[in-house]
Design an enzyme around this catalytic site. Sequence first.
Site, mmCIF file in Angstrom:
data_model
loop_
_atom_site.group_PDB
_atom_site.id
_atom_site.type_symbol
_atom_site.label_atom_id
_atom_site.label_comp_id
_atom_site.label_asym_id
_atom_site.label_seq_id
_atom_site.Cartn_x
_atom_site.Cartn_y
_atom_site.Cartn_z
ATOM 1 N N CYS A 56 0.867 -1.196 0.000
ATOM 2 C CA CYS A 56 0.000 0.000 0.000
ATOM 3 C C CYS A 56 0.892 1.230 0.000
ATOM 4 C CB CYS A 56 -0.951 -0.002 1.193
ATOM 5 S SG CYS A 56 -0.146 -0.184 2.800
ATOM 6 N N HIS A 57 0.280 2.376 -0.253
ATOM 7 C CA HIS A 57 1.022 3.625 -0.364
ATOM 8 C C HIS A 57 0.364 4.710 0.480
ATOM 9 C CE1 HIS A 57 2.992 1.961 -3.978
ATOM 10 N NE2 HIS A 57 1.781 1.603 -4.374
ATOM 11 N N HIS A 64 2.644 -7.275 -7.713
ATOM 12 C CA HIS A 64 1.437 -7.346 -8.551
ATOM 13 C C HIS A 64 1.467 -8.458 -9.599
ATOM 14 C CE1 HIS A 64 0.819 -3.654 -6.514
ATOM 15 N NE2 HIS A 64 1.414 -2.860 -7.371
ATOM 16 N N ASP A 99 -2.847 -2.486 -2.564
ATOM 17 C CA ASP A 99 -2.334 -1.485 -3.504
ATOM 18 C C ASP A 99 -3.054 -0.146 -3.329
ATOM 19 O OD1 ASP A 99 -0.634 -0.477 -5.460
ATOM 20 O OD2 ASP A 99 -1.967 -1.013 -7.104
ATOM 21 N N ASN A 133 -2.299 5.583 -10.491
ATOM 22 C CA ASN A 133 -2.213 5.375 -11.945
ATOM 23 C C ASN A 133 -3.200 4.340 -12.451
ATOM 24 O OD1 ASN A 133 -0.100 7.248 -12.765
ATOM 25 N ND2 ASN A 133 1.266 5.981 -11.527
#
Length: 301
Positions: free
Chosen positions: A29-30, A178, A245, A250
């Site tokens: 995750c971000h 991913h 994620d 994007n």
Amino acid sequence: MNEPTCPPPVAVPRTPRTVLPPGACDAHCHIFGPTSTFPYAPERTFTPPEAPRERLEELHRLLGLERAVIVQSACHGTDHSALLDALERGAGRYRGVAIVTSSTPPAEVRRLHEAGVRGARLHFTPHLGSAPSEEEIRAVVGLVRPYGWHIALHVQGTGIADHEALVRSIPLPVVIDHMARVDLRDGLESPAVHALRRLLESGRVWVKVSGADRLALSPPPMDDSAALARLLVADAPERTVWGTDFPHPNTHGFMPDDGDLTDLLPEIAPGTEGLRRLLVDNPVRCFGFAPVPPVPSAPPE
């Protein structure tokens, strides 16, 4: 300059039906910003909407995730201030993956390690800039090898097949993000999928079975990408991890609901033990979290 170039995540994700085991980890995750405190890098190639630590924590409470691996985003470049802040506030619940270059000072790598960083990410995706050279990769490996970090590899399309020899040459564990973002139009027998499975057989390579939304050919159904994830988990049940994620940077055309992604988990890793291994035990080994005691069995009636 700060106008977003990609859409925000779903504002109100639904509560998943799946109950996750204690100690479950979001392994990818971000966090983005807030830019008033943690500005984006001037040289970034994209500008995401802000998604600060508090937003991530809110999502994790909803989904039932207690731990996380926060991956440094290219939009923040090599300024790890936001990541370091989250690691400190997480008090052991978080680990990090950094962006390290040949010019990163060794003292900075030491500081990142002491804060909880356990990996360095290399991008081979054109939308995030030029791929690193072999010389650059050797330099990064040399900087992080004393700390036992892994190398996180971000590839897409045929990238995992194109770089199979490179992956095998890296003298550290490699974690492929991913599911290598393979193109499922080529099916599960494609050269890229075969390369990914061969690398898993090596015993040093891990795969994040995240990004089902990115790989699915006709979302919202994600049966095709879930089938790939299930295949990889069956191939290497001890070297696969999963992540949301969030906040899906994007992403264009289809923005997944994180409740839906969570409800794919029983299809990807069937059974109570499979789910615990994917979400709890494997992240402990891969990222250096403290072990989670098993849930005591109910006494017989």
